[in-house]
Design an enzyme around this catalytic site. Structure first.
Site, PDB file in Angstrom:
ATOM      1  N   HIS A 102      46.486   0.412 -38.629  1.00 33.97           N
ATOM      2  CA  HIS A 102      46.092   1.099 -36.913  1.00 33.97           C
ATOM      3  C   HIS A 102      45.900   2.469 -36.957  1.00 33.97           C
ATOM      4  CE1 HIS A 102      49.163  -1.793 -36.756  1.00 33.97           C
ATOM      5  NE2 HIS A 102      49.796  -1.011 -35.824  1.00 33.97           N
ATOM      6  N   HIS A 104      46.988   4.613 -33.885  1.00 33.24           N
ATOM      7  CA  HIS A 104      47.078   4.926 -32.339  1.00 33.24           C
ATOM      8  C   HIS A 104      45.655   6.407 -32.273  1.00 33.24           C
ATOM      9  CE1 HIS A 104      50.287   1.680 -31.731  1.00 33.24           C
ATOM     10  NE2 HIS A 104      50.336   2.087 -32.637  1.00 33.24           N
TER      11      HIS A 104
END
Ligand code: AMP
Ligand code: ZN
Length: 148
Positions: A102, A104
């Site tokens: 993921h 950010h």
């Protein structure tokens, strides 16, 4: 699509748990971080379960970065972000808690009191740039050129 049954981000991709979705493309999904560091803190994930950036295939890597680019445009245009910090905690030693890649995307402002990526490690580098560059090129030539 491969998933791991207990992966929270796979569940978000599948729609089996809720998330505040803010964008998607064929290979990636963007949604709000449930514990935002600032308003508009977004996570971009590949739709297929992959733990580390190194294991992304070409299509997933492209999809994730294309979507990340698009979300930063919205953060700037819709939220007035002056800048964006883009970061991946890529492995547990780097602070990764959720084992599904993921990115950010953290909207930034000049007066937000935050730091930059140079602040994340406090131990100094020890090896010569020549030696490290040779290793990363796969040459194994610690005395190689300093070509940029
Ligand atoms: P890290 O693995 O340390 O890069 O961070 C994982 C991030 O995922 C944290 O910022 C969490 O707030 C966020 N997070 C965990 N669960 C959820 C969820 N269900 N929905 C949205 N964000 C989440
Ligand atoms: Zn997953």
């Amino acid at each position: 699509m491969s998933t791991t049954q207990d992966c929270i981000f796979c569940k978000i991709v599948a729609g089996s748990i809720p998330a505040h979705r803010v964008g998607e493309n064929e290979g990636a999904l963007a949604f709000l971080d449930v514990h935002p560091l600032v308003d508009g803190h977004v996570l971009v994930v590949p739709k297929t379960h992959v733990g580390l950036v190194a294991d992304l295939d070409d299509e997933a890597a492209a999809a994730v970065f294309h979507l990340a680019r698009d979300v930063t445009r919205a953060q700037r245009a819709q939220l007035g972000a002056e800048a964006v910090t883009i970061g991946v905690n890529d492995g547990p030693a780097a602070g990764q808690v959720v084992p599904h890649v993921h990115v950010h995307l953290i909207p930034r402002h000049a007066a937000d009191g935050g730091a930059n990526v140079h602040a994340i490690v406090s131990t100094p580098a020890t090896r010569s740039l020549d030696a490290v560059a040779a290793l990363l090129r796969g040459a194994g030539d610690a005395g190689g050129s300093s070509g940029a």
